[in-house]
Design a protein around this motif. Structure first.
Motif, mmCIF file in Angstrom:
data_model
loop_
_atom_site.group_PDB
_atom_site.id
_atom_site.type_symbol
_atom_site.label_atom_id
_atom_site.label_comp_id
_atom_site.label_asym_id
_atom_site.label_seq_id
_atom_site.Cartn_x
_atom_site.Cartn_y
_atom_site.Cartn_z
ATOM 1 N N VAL A 51 -22.079 23.432 -31.835
ATOM 2 C CA VAL A 51 -21.020 24.349 -31.420
ATOM 3 C C VAL A 51 -20.815 24.258 -29.907
ATOM 4 O O VAL A 51 -21.752 24.314 -29.123
ATOM 5 C CB VAL A 51 -21.368 25.798 -31.818
ATOM 6 C CG1 VAL A 51 -20.413 26.785 -31.157
ATOM 7 C CG2 VAL A 51 -21.313 25.947 -33.335
ATOM 8 N N LEU A 55 -15.714 22.297 -32.467
ATOM 9 C CA LEU A 55 -15.179 23.648 -32.609
ATOM 10 C C LEU A 55 -15.947 24.470 -33.631
ATOM 11 O O LEU A 55 -16.301 25.621 -33.390
ATOM 12 C CB LEU A 55 -13.696 23.583 -32.996
ATOM 13 C CG LEU A 55 -12.724 23.193 -31.880
ATOM 14 C CD1 LEU A 55 -11.320 23.029 -32.443
ATOM 15 C CD2 LEU A 55 -12.735 24.256 -30.788
ATOM 16 N N ASN A 56 -16.172 23.912 -34.798
ATOM 17 C CA ASN A 56 -16.855 24.652 -35.852
ATOM 18 C C ASN A 56 -17.464 23.672 -36.836
ATOM 19 O O ASN A 56 -17.192 22.481 -36.795
ATOM 20 C CB ASN A 56 -15.891 25.611 -36.569
ATOM 21 C CG ASN A 56 -14.605 24.922 -36.973
ATOM 22 O OD1 ASN A 56 -14.637 23.892 -37.627
ATOM 23 N ND2 ASN A 56 -13.463 25.472 -36.569
ATOM 24 N N ASN A 88 -13.324 20.557 -27.022
ATOM 25 C CA ASN A 88 -13.238 21.874 -26.392
ATOM 26 C C ASN A 88 -13.907 21.801 -25.025
ATOM 27 O O ASN A 88 -15.086 21.474 -24.930
ATOM 28 C CB ASN A 88 -13.927 22.910 -27.287
ATOM 29 C CG ASN A 88 -13.750 24.320 -26.787
ATOM 30 O OD1 ASN A 88 -12.813 24.617 -26.057
ATOM 31 N ND2 ASN A 88 -14.669 25.196 -27.178
ATOM 32 N N TRP A 94 -20.338 22.029 -21.196
ATOM 33 C CA TRP A 94 -21.312 22.499 -22.181
ATOM 34 C C TRP A 94 -22.742 22.243 -21.718
ATOM 35 O O TRP A 94 -23.660 22.991 -22.073
ATOM 36 C CB TRP A 94 -21.045 21.846 -23.536
ATOM 37 C CG TRP A 94 -19.747 22.320 -24.104
ATOM 38 C CD1 TRP A 94 -18.603 21.595 -24.278
ATOM 39 C CD2 TRP A 94 -19.441 23.661 -24.501
ATOM 40 N NE1 TRP A 94 -17.604 22.394 -24.770
ATOM 41 C CE2 TRP A 94 -18.083 23.664 -24.924
ATOM 42 C CE3 TRP A 94 -20.160 24.848 -24.541
ATOM 43 C CZ2 TRP A 94 -17.450 24.815 -25.384
ATOM 44 C CZ3 TRP A 94 -19.537 25.998 -24.998
ATOM 45 C CH2 TRP A 94 -18.192 25.973 -25.414
ATOM 46 N N LYS A 331 -9.503 26.787 -34.511
ATOM 47 C CA LYS A 331 -10.300 27.871 -33.943
ATOM 48 C C LYS A 331 -11.769 27.464 -33.874
ATOM 49 O O LYS A 331 -12.301 26.864 -34.814
ATOM 50 C CB LYS A 331 -10.157 29.156 -34.768
ATOM 51 C CG LYS A 331 -8.805 29.855 -34.592
ATOM 52 C CD LYS A 331 -8.803 31.213 -35.271
ATOM 53 C CE LYS A 331 -7.475 31.920 -35.096
ATOM 54 N NZ LYS A 331 -7.210 32.268 -33.674
ATOM 55 N N SER A 332 -12.410 27.794 -32.793
ATOM 56 C CA SER A 332 -13.849 27.559 -32.668
ATOM 57 C C SER A 332 -14.596 28.508 -33.591
ATOM 58 O O SER A 332 -14.021 29.459 -34.141
ATOM 59 C CB SER A 332 -14.299 27.773 -31.222
ATOM 60 O OG SER A 332 -14.130 29.139 -30.860
ATOM 61 N N GLN A 333 -15.901 28.260 -33.735
ATOM 62 C CA GLN A 333 -16.707 29.120 -34.610
ATOM 63 C C GLN A 333 -16.679 30.585 -34.160
ATOM 64 O O GLN A 333 -16.418 31.481 -34.980
ATOM 65 C CB GLN A 333 -18.148 28.576 -34.660
ATOM 66 C CG GLN A 333 -19.081 29.372 -35.545
ATOM 67 C CD GLN A 333 -19.964 30.308 -34.733
ATOM 68 O OE1 GLN A 333 -19.969 30.269 -33.495
ATOM 69 N NE2 GLN A 333 -20.707 31.150 -35.426
#
Length: 750
Positions: A51, A55-56, A88, A94, A331-333
């Motif tokens: 993550v 994204l998910n 992302n 990150w 959409k991300s998690q």
């Protein structure tokens, strides 16, 4: 779409007569039953799904929570993200983000060597990337977590089983999403070499693991049905990690939620039940359920499978219900969960045909999000049995339609978990202390500690390449392992230089005994059999005169043979062009094999090259090599026959010799390019029912006819496909153009 029973019968009976549902897999708490004092461990997670940059996704979510929990407990956590993909922010972002959580996030860099192109390379690139990186931190980690998905840990585990690397490291394989299981769930065929490679390596990852942890009994039962040899006494069922601090309890709120929006929650693909979801709503409309009743909002929340065509389903659903269907696939998690929590009337619907231990269910249980899920797979194992009648429905369109009818009429009850989140997390953390306290390699220790220095016979096959023979002989003389004899088998050489070189070798004195055996030209199978007859060693290393051994080759083979007790050992190699390996080093490529993947033998050689190391008595027991004149693939036919005869074959994931790329190859003198394939089919079809044997012959022919092997260029269709691939350099756009040209030439009716 077939019913779930088509894919998996949960209560299928095994050969011993035991129902699969009766197989016992303990939880981690049963292994680590005694509390141990805390000590900080060095723990690594190797994954291409995490993550942040991704994204998910269930695997990435599970590993993110696991990394957080371990770090917060005081362990040093390193995440090797074996990918350069980032949808992302940036990878640097990150790295800094997770550093603030005391997690070392390391994105993949270019591997140190260039891999040779070939049908297996695409499947081997990820496992090799993981091995290349982990070897650079050889003794650092107490525990390494890796999923079986995509076989990321295959070569790392192979290296540990060889006895060469990672002997103090415990590998924990998380059972997540095997490719075969996925393909079955999406009703997709297996029609490419890469899939065969991945399926084999995924299974072997599970079988070679020090410990296996799975979120559901369901998937472990499926693996048993598919022939996985799960590690006995070291295979556990345990819910995935979910931080206690993220659990939300709705104090003072009703346990029944009035439904205002139905949200399909999960990857948008057949396996996740998207067809069931659409059919159920369309059926409710057709039955008149929505007459005089407001149709709820409908949303699809999840990534769309790359090969799945969603648009026709959306059009059908919108035409039937008369509403606009919203799709969120980016959409991300965290954003997906925020969406579900934003309005109380949103109900997550998870109608999977097959699922392991779906993280969507964990998240809904922990966040008090109303949801319903199908009875297929392992999802219901996470839900308290008392709630099954309310939130678990039969995995079919009609079962989901009945469930949706009840939800819209009576509301959706909030389900409770079948386990205690806090206790499960505590067991998972305590188990790491227990696992790190266990001997790391006890179960793999062979007899290498007591192994004497066995005599090794190096048998070099030679034909009309006297100058290259000198180089090959010189490379053997430089071996660090000294208990050797060298047998050169000349296969009827006719050129004067080669005859002179052989005579000079016979007159010379060497540090090892060297003998020359001469015979009429009979081709490699007969050459190797002559070497076997002449050899006195406990082991035999076969070589060709145009290759060169690296100094540690024999020593490494002897060490691995003692550790694994294998009868046949193969290895990787580095290619070279020119007179010596250092002539043009920038052109060197690494050839990686897989090992005993028998399914690949119809198409290409996954076992290894004829430069193999064998136990002399074992190879004599199966009759040595088959002998055919001007027919190739004696090595592959030998490996197949050895495997089917019960000999233990092991591929050492090290490049132990130099493989010369010659402009002229012995295969160019073969009578037929395909005769070798017929040769390989003989041991495969021996003793089979005639219909099954013919099916294999047909499959082999189809593979060659349609260019699924390295020999595809022998027919016109294969030549066009092969030329298209080479010219475009695997460029997606131009490769599509090549396919269109092929279709027009050979399928004019289209």
């Amino acid at each position: 779409m077939p019913s779930p029973d088509f894919f998996y019968q949960r209560d299928r009976i095994d050969l011993a007569g035991q129902a699969r549902s009766d197989l016992a897999f303990p939880g981690l708490g049963q292994a680590a039953c005694a509390a141990l004092p805390f000590r900080p461990l060095n723990i690594c997670i190797i994954t291409q799904d995490f993550v942040g940059p991704v994204l998910n996704g269930g695997i990435g979510t599970a590993y993110m929570y696991a990394a957080r929990a371990l770090s917060e407990t005081g362990h040093k956590v390193t995440v090797f993200y074996c990918s350069k993909s980032c949808v992302n922010e940036t990878l640097e972002y990150w790295r800094d983000f997770y550093a603030k959580q005391r997690i070392e996030f390391i994105p993949a860099d270019d591997i140190a060597v260039v891999l040779a192109r070939g049908p297996m390379t695409s499947a081997m690139r990820l496992p090799y990337m993981a091995l290349d990186w982990l070897k650079s931190r050889e003794t650092e980690f107490d525990i390494v977590h890796v999923s079986e998905w995509s076989a990321t840990g295959y070569l790392c585990l192979q290296a540990k089983c060889s006895g060469l690397h990672f002997q103090k490291t415990r590998f924990v394989v998380k059972c997540s999403s095997p490719l075969l299981w996925n393909r079955m769930g999406n009703a997709e065929t297996i029609a490419d070499v890469r899939s065969l490679s991945t399926m084999f390596m995924e299974r072997r990852c599970v079988e070679m693991a020090d410990y296996v942890i799975c979120g559901s009994r369901y998937l472990l039962n499926w693996m048993v049905d598919q022939g996985y040899a799960l590690p006995h006494g070291r295979t556990y069922v345990q819910p995935n990690v979910f931080p206690v601090g993220d659990i939300h309890i709705r104090e003072g709120e009703s346990r029944i939620v009035e439904v205002e929006e139905l949200v399909f929650f999960g990857r948008i693909e057949p396996r996740k039940g998207i067809h069931f979801f659409v059919d159920a709503l369309v059926n409710l409309k057709a039955d008149g359920f929505f007459d005089g009743r407001q149709v709820p909002r409908v949303t699809l929340l999840g990534k769309v499978r790359r090969t799945f065509k969603l648009a026709p389903l959306i059009e059908r659903l919108q035409a039937s219900l008369g509403i606009e269907v919203t799709v969120y696939q980016d959409k991300s998690q965290p954003a997906a969960l925020d969406y579900l929590k934003a309005e109380r009337g949103r109900v997550a619907v998870m109608p999977s045909l097959m699922d392991n231990s779906p993280f969507g269910v964990y998240e809904c249980l922990a966040k008090a999000i109303p949801f319903v899920t199908s009875s297929a797979g392992g999802g219901r194992e996470l839900i308290a049995e008392a709630d099954w009648s309310d939130v678990v429905f039969e995995a079919s369109p009609n079962g989901l339609a009945r469930c949706l009818r009840s939800l819209l009429e009576n509301g959706c009850p909030l389900a409770t978990a079948s386990f205690d989140f806090e206790k499960s997390l505590s067991e998972w953390l305590q188990w790491h202390l227990w696992a790190a306290d266990q001997p790391a390699s006890e179960r793999r220790a062979g007899h290498d500690g007591d192994l004497k220095k066995p005599l090794v016979s190096v048998c070099i096959a030679h034909h009309n390449r006297g100058t290259l023979l000198r180089n090959a002989l010189e490379s053997v003389l430089k071996q660090t392992y000294r208990n050797l004899e060298i047998v050169i088998v000349d296969d009827g050489s006719t050129d004067g230089q080669s005859i002179k070189v052989l005579a000079d070798i016979e007159k010379s004195a060497y540090s090892f005994p060297v003998s020359v055996v001469r015979q009429d030209n009979r081709y490699p199978g007969a050459v190797r059999n002559s070497g076997i007859a002449q050899a006195k060693g406990d082991y035999i290393l076969f070589m060709d005169d145009d290759n060169e051994a690296k100094p540690e080759e024999v020593a490494t083979f002897v060490q691995v043979a003692g550790h694994t007790e294998a009868d046949v050992l193969t290895c990787c190699s580095d290619t070279f062009v020119g007179f010596r390996p250092d002539t043009e080093p920038d052109k060197s490529r690494r050839i990686i094999y897989q090992g005993e993947n028998l399914a690949m033998a119809l198409m290409l050689n996954p076992f290894g090259d004829s430069n193999c190391f064998v136990r002399r008595e074992a190879v004599k027991r199966i009759g040595g090599f088959s002998e055919y004149y001007k027919v190739g693939m004696e090595d592959l036919e030998f490996f197949v026959r050895a495997y089917l005869s019960g000999l233990k074959i092991f591929m050492v994931p090290e490049a132990l010799y130099w493989y010369r790329i010659n402009r002229t190859r012995i295969r160019q003198s073969h009578y037929s390019r395909y005769a070798g394939r017929v040769r390989v089919l003989e041991p495969l079809t021996q003793g089979m029912q005639p219909e099954i044997a013919n099916l294999l012959r047909y499959a082999s022919g189809m593979c060659h006819e349609h260019g699924q092997t390295t020999g595809s260029a022998a027919n016109p269709k294969g030549r066009i496909k092969e030329a298209g691939r080479r010219v475009v350099g695997h460029s997606a756009g131009l490769e599509k153009l090549a396919r269109r040209v092929y279709r027009r030439l050979f399928n004019p009716q289209r």
